[in-house]
Design a protein around this motif. Structure first.
Motif, PDB file in Angstrom:
ATOM      1  N   GLU A 171     -33.085  -5.697  15.998  1.00  0.00           N
ATOM      2  CA  GLU A 171     -34.375  -5.748  16.865  1.00  0.00           C
ATOM      3  C   GLU A 171     -33.909  -5.343  18.387  1.00  0.00           C
ATOM      4  O   GLU A 171     -32.831  -5.448  18.926  1.00  0.00           O
ATOM      5  CB  GLU A 171     -34.326  -7.500  16.930  1.00  0.00           C
ATOM      6  N   ILE A 172     -34.856  -4.848  19.193  1.00  0.00           N
ATOM      7  CA  ILE A 172     -34.886  -4.769  20.525  1.00  0.00           C
ATOM      8  C   ILE A 172     -35.860  -5.835  21.187  1.00  0.00           C
ATOM      9  O   ILE A 172     -36.952  -5.857  20.995  1.00  0.00           O
ATOM     10  CB  ILE A 172     -35.290  -3.504  20.884  1.00  0.00           C
ATOM     11  N   VAL A 173     -35.290  -6.876  21.841  1.00  0.00           N
ATOM     12  CA  VAL A 173     -36.062  -7.729  22.565  1.00  0.00           C
ATOM     13  C   VAL A 173     -35.951  -7.441  24.009  1.00  0.00           C
ATOM     14  O   VAL A 173     -35.126  -7.338  24.681  1.00  0.00           O
ATOM     15  CB  VAL A 173     -35.456  -9.036  22.106  1.00  0.00           C
ATOM     16  N   GLN A 220     -29.902   3.149  17.876  1.00  0.00           N
ATOM     17  CA  GLN A 220     -28.826   2.168  17.682  1.00  0.00           C
ATOM     18  C   GLN A 220     -29.380   0.773  17.137  1.00  0.00           C
ATOM     19  O   GLN A 220     -28.909   0.225  16.258  1.00  0.00           O
ATOM     20  CB  GLN A 220     -28.047   1.506  19.037  1.00  0.00           C
ATOM     21  N   ALA A 221     -30.670   0.418  17.688  1.00  0.00           N
ATOM     22  CA  ALA A 221     -31.339  -0.709  16.800  1.00  0.00           C
ATOM     23  C   ALA A 221     -31.471  -0.200  15.214  1.00  0.00           C
ATOM     24  O   ALA A 221     -31.379  -1.079  14.479  1.00  0.00           O
ATOM     25  CB  ALA A 221     -32.384  -1.156  17.529  1.00  0.00           C
ATOM     26  N   CYS A 256     -39.630  -1.863  22.576  1.00  0.00           N
ATOM     27  CA  CYS A 256     -39.240  -3.279  22.133  1.00  0.00           C
ATOM     28  C   CYS A 256     -40.034  -3.578  20.845  1.00  0.00           C
ATOM     29  O   CYS A 256     -41.358  -3.239  20.619  1.00  0.00           O
ATOM     30  CB  CYS A 256     -39.418  -4.260  23.351  1.00  0.00           C
ATOM     31  N   ASP A 257     -39.530  -4.529  20.099  1.00  0.00           N
ATOM     32  CA  ASP A 257     -40.182  -5.211  19.006  1.00  0.00           C
ATOM     33  C   ASP A 257     -40.755  -6.665  19.543  1.00  0.00           C
ATOM     34  O   ASP A 257     -42.131  -6.825  19.019  1.00  0.00           O
ATOM     35  CB  ASP A 257     -39.266  -5.465  18.031  1.00  0.00           C
ATOM     36  N   ALA A 263     -28.369  -5.153  17.667  1.00  0.00           N
ATOM     37  CA  ALA A 263     -29.437  -5.975  18.581  1.00  0.00           C
ATOM     38  C   ALA A 263     -29.275  -5.655  19.966  1.00  0.00           C
ATOM     39  O   ALA A 263     -28.224  -5.566  20.580  1.00  0.00           O
ATOM     40  CB  ALA A 263     -29.072  -7.439  18.057  1.00  0.00           C
ATOM     41  N   ILE A 264     -30.461  -5.413  20.462  1.00  0.00           N
ATOM     42  CA  ILE A 264     -30.516  -5.082  21.921  1.00  0.00           C
ATOM     43  C   ILE A 264     -31.446  -6.001  22.655  1.00  0.00           C
ATOM     44  O   ILE A 264     -32.500  -6.227  22.425  1.00  0.00           O
ATOM     45  CB  ILE A 264     -30.941  -3.619  21.934  1.00  0.00           C
TER      46      ILE A 264
END
Ligand SMILES: Nc1ncnc2c1ncn2[C@@H]1O[C@H](COP(=O)(O)OP(=O)(O)OP(=O)(O)O)[C@@H](O)[C@H]1O
Ligand SMILES: [Mg+2]
Lengths: 493, 324
Positions: A34-36, A179-180, A200-201, A185-186
């Motif tokens: 995930e990218i948060v 990468q995600a 972003c997710d 996880a980012i």
């Protein structure tokens, strides 16, 4: 661990600094791949949360679970062992050492690091280069490359892109998306909504140290996020007033400025009441242009004219005497981190020899308070500038020149790390200053700022002015093409 | 109390100390005096206090040189030499030209040393540590040459200086007459003048100061010249106290003067601290000296203890004030 167990889960985290409550009830959850986005106004506590999660600060209260297990994270080393790797808001490599020495200190694998630096689009980096001699944007990329090279499970990026021009931002976003997808996880902090929308997710929103929302990033979520962030809607921005092209003689004129390979024959004209944008990709000569105008660098050739009179600057004091005041892009260059907000703002007023004597304390306090109010600087931690949040530090660098009264303002990326609402205020302020007769040269790394803040923009490419674009035509696409040197219109500076 | 409470109490204490560095120093000073009184009941009386102040004053003046230069991230290791030269030149010139003129002549070399320091630091960008060490050595050499020429004339310490250095009025040392206005001046300079602010500015971030339009060479030149002048003044007062000018008159005060500033909370890296703490630091060192003398331990052990205590105080202090 099932696939649904969060990789990192923080809940109820709190942190006080003396009387300042930086975090009161912050939570954050992130899963594999995930990218948060972590969002919040200046001083909301984003950096503090990142520092707590990566062991640079101790939390007062709250729980942090990594892959379902309770973790204490007592130190940066412990965080790294647990797979958490940060890129902090301020560059963290040691300025007095070379790149190679810095890598050796952190035990970073050099080959991986090099590969990442290439991938992120910095060409020709030499490992024996001194960190202190590298431009800010490069430093940010090195910080990121170093973090990536340690192959973390969770990457925490604190305003990684704030100092980066478009081309490098694109690279960063591409790399983290990749990468995600590969399972990292980012956590991604930025004040730029376009970036959030692009990669972003989810978005977790902090307000006054408290997590107030966690939303999917979908079309139109921006309004909702802003509302949560600020506690109220932002409202429509003031429509950029269309101003006629300035007539009459220029206030500041630059003719044929040349400096080594960095600047070739740069000419531009800046009128009173005008905000002239400068747009450029990384390293196209913008640093040098501002350096020359600020009196920090002497050009090889070319002329600077102020109100038609040729001037030569041997020291920033000369430039200031002619009314040219400079806000550097790197806060570390502009601020005395250990001193108070008051002293930082009052600095330029005392610089000249004739002001060495007694300070008019009351008058000074008045001017300083005025600047603090106009810039809306968070006054909770005024005693030392280093205790302010990044955005508030940035406001101090601009505020100090307001206290003096400005004639020609050289702003180098002034909204770096500043939140949406304050950005609007700064555009408004710049306009207001211009309307009061100031001339403003405004470099920005965020192309969307050009139509919002400037009347027109010059585009620098490879050390020359290749284009001048009116604000009305300055949509991102046009600017981008111009910045890459792809627009073919004639140059009329 | 749980360990966590204790920890947060410590954090808060550290923060308080950092914002008000002078309080713990005063407490330390009082604790030292109490120890002394405990070891030798009755020793702390008006006379003792007067004596302590008398000896602390020249140290505190010399430590002003260190404090002011340290605010910019510098140091003045030539201060003791400047003080000695002023004292020596003055004392040897008194028989020839009388006290007032001799005092003025004596201050000239001290200011010159300062100007050379300032020039080296500001224009040649030599590190202050090296620069002042160098000028100090050169000046000591010059003083030795000078001594050979004036051996015949002998030396006299003017009565006025003796009165100032050792005399008392209503129990209070006369030196306070010079020192109180001096201390007020330095505190005012540091807090309420543009010059003082610039010292902190240069010590915090020289680039930022430059961008704000500060021409640092002007500040350095003025600063080191001022430091030289203050050193000269300290030398005059000290020779009034000791009454025997020699070529190494003030040298024993050099390292304590640095220590007084550091104990007083001035950072050797610049940008932080001030003269208030230094004054208390000088008092602490003087009381500590008496304490160790009273214990009647051999000189070697005494020095070791002295060094250890200074290290301990500074370490604890730094640890308390730098918490995360
Ligand atoms: N060492 C410190 N001492 C005192 N206060 C501090 C300290 N560090 C941070 N703060 C305060 O904590 C609050 C949160 O700061 P933080 O840096 O986390 O904000 P942020 O959300 O990252 O803001 P920005 O977008 O401006 O970077 C601010 O009010 C700041 O002044
Ligand atoms: Mg931050």
């Amino acid at each position: 661990m099932t696939d649904d167990t969060p990789l990192l889960m923080a809940s109820g985290v709190s942190k006080r600094f003396g009387a300042v409550v930086a975090l009161r009830n912050a939570s954050l959850t992130i899963r594999k791949g995930e990218i948060v986005a972590l969002m919040g106004a200046n001083g909301a506590g984003k950096s503090t949360l990142v520092k707590i999660l990566t062991g640079a600060l101790k939390r007062d209260d709250g729980a942090v679970e990594i892959a379902g297990k309770d973790e204490r994270i007592g130190s940066p080393a412990a965080a790294q062992r647990a797979g958490l790797m940060p890129v902090y808001q301020e560059p963290s490599l040691i300025p007095d050492l070379s790149v190679a020495d810095n890598l050796a200190l952190g035990g970073t694998p050099v080959d991986d690091f090099r590969a990442w630096v290439e991938e992120l689009g910095i060409k020709g980096l030499r490992l024996d280069d001194m960190i202190g001699h590298l431009p800010l944007a490069t430093l940010r990329i090195l910080d990121l490359a170093r973090a990536l090279a340690s192959k973390p499970k969770v990457l925490l990026l604190d305003e990684m892109t704030a100092a980066l021009p478009t081309d490098l931002v694109e690279n960063v976003l591409r790399v983290i998306r990749k990468q995600a997808d590969a399972g990292q996880a980012i956590i991604y902090i930025s004040h730029r909504f376009t970036e959030i929308a692009q990669v972003c997710d989810r978005a977790t929103v902090l307000r006054d140290g408290e997590t107030v929302g966690d939303l999917e990033v979908v079309e139109g979520v921006e309004e909702r996020v802003i509302e949560l962030m600020l506690g109220s809607a932002l409202g429509a921005g003031a429509a950029a007033s269309v101003r006629p092209p300035p007539a009459g003689p220029a206030h500041l004129e630059v003719r044929g400025l040349t400096l080594g390979k960095k600047l070739t024959d740069v000419s531009l004209r800046l009128h009173k009441g005008e905000v002239l944008g400068v747009v450029a990709l990384e390293g196209q000569g913008q640093d040098e242009l501002f350096g020359v105008l600020a009196g920090l660098i002497r050009p090889d050739r070319g002329q600077i004219l102020v109100d038609g009179e040729a001037v030569a600057f041997r020291h920033p004091a000369d430039a200031i005497a002619k009314g040219l005041t400079y806000v550097p892009g790197d806060r570390a260059d502009g601020l005395m981190m250990m001193r108070s907000v008051h002293e930082n703002i009052a600095m330029p007023m005392l610089a000249r020899f004739r002001n060495w004597g007694p300070i008019g304390m009351r008058r000074e306090a008045g001017l300083v308070n005025d600047a603090v109010e106009r810039m809306q600087i968070d006054t909770r931690a005024m005693g030392e500038v280093q205790r302010l949040s990044g955005g508030n530090q940035q406001k101090v660098t601009i505020g100090r020149w307001l206290a003096m009264g400005v004639e020609t303002l050289l702003l180098f990326d002034p909204t770096r790390g500043i939140d949406v609402r304050t950005k609007r205020q700064i555009y408004g302020l710049v306009r207001e200053l211009a309307e009061q007769g100031a001339a403003v040269l405004y470099y920005t790394s965020e192309l969307a700022e050009v139509p919002a803040a400037c009347d027109r923009a010059v585009v620098l490419f490879n050390g020359s002015v290749v284009d001048v674009i009116e604000a009305a035509d300055a949509d991102e696409q046009t600017l981008m093409r111009a910045a890459y040197g792809l627009r073919e219109e004639a140059v009329g500076a | 109390m749980t360990p966590q409470d204790t920890a947060s109490l410590l954090v808060r204490l550290g923060r308080f100390l950092r914002d008000n560095p002078i309080f713990p120093l005063i407490i330390l000073l009082l604790a030292l005096i109490a120890t002394l009184e405990f070891m030798r009941p009755g020793i702390v009386n008006e006379r003792w206090i007067g004596n302590t102040i008398k000896f602390a004053i020249p140290l505190a003046m010399l430590a002003a040189c260190q404090t002011l230069t340290m605010l910019t991230g510098g140091i003045d290791l030539s201060a003791s030499v400047g003080a000695t030269i002023t004292a020596f030149v003055m004392a040897t010139q008194v028989p020839i030209m009388g006290a007032p003129l001799a005092i003025c002549i004596g201050l000239v070399p001290a200011i010159l040393i300062g100007l050379v320091n300032g020039f080296g630091v500001a224009v040649c960008r030599v590190h202050p540590l090296i620069m002042t060490l160098g000028t100090g050595l050169i000046a000591t050499g010059c003083l030795q040459v000078y001594q050979r020429f004036v051996i015949a004339s002998g030396s006299v310490v003017p009565d006025g200086l003796g009165w100032l250095g050792t005399g008392r009025t209503w129990g209070a040392p006369n030196a306070l007459l010079l020192f109180v206005p001096f201390a007020i001046f330095v505190l005012w300079l540091q807090r309420r003048t543009g010059f003082g602010r610039l010292l902190y500015a240069l010590g915090s971030n020289e680039t930022a100061a430059k961008i704000s339009g500060v021409r640092s060479w002007q500040v350095y030149l003025a600063l080191y010249a001022l430091s030289g002048l203050i050193a000269g003044g300290a030398g005059l007062l000290y020779v009034g106290l000791i009454k025997a000018p020699s070529l190494s008159l003030v040298s024993p005060l050099l390292l304590p003067s640095v220590a007084a500033a550091v104990i007083g909370g001035t950072s050797i890296f610049g940008g932080r601290g001030g003269y208030g703490g230094t004054i208390v630091g000088a008092l602490i060192l003087t009381v500590l000296g008496t304490l160790l003398t009273l214990m009647q331990i051999p000189e070697g052990t005494r020095r070791i203890l002295f060094g250890l205590i200074i290290l301990a105080v500074t370490t604890i202090y730094v640890r308390l004030t730098n918490q995360r």
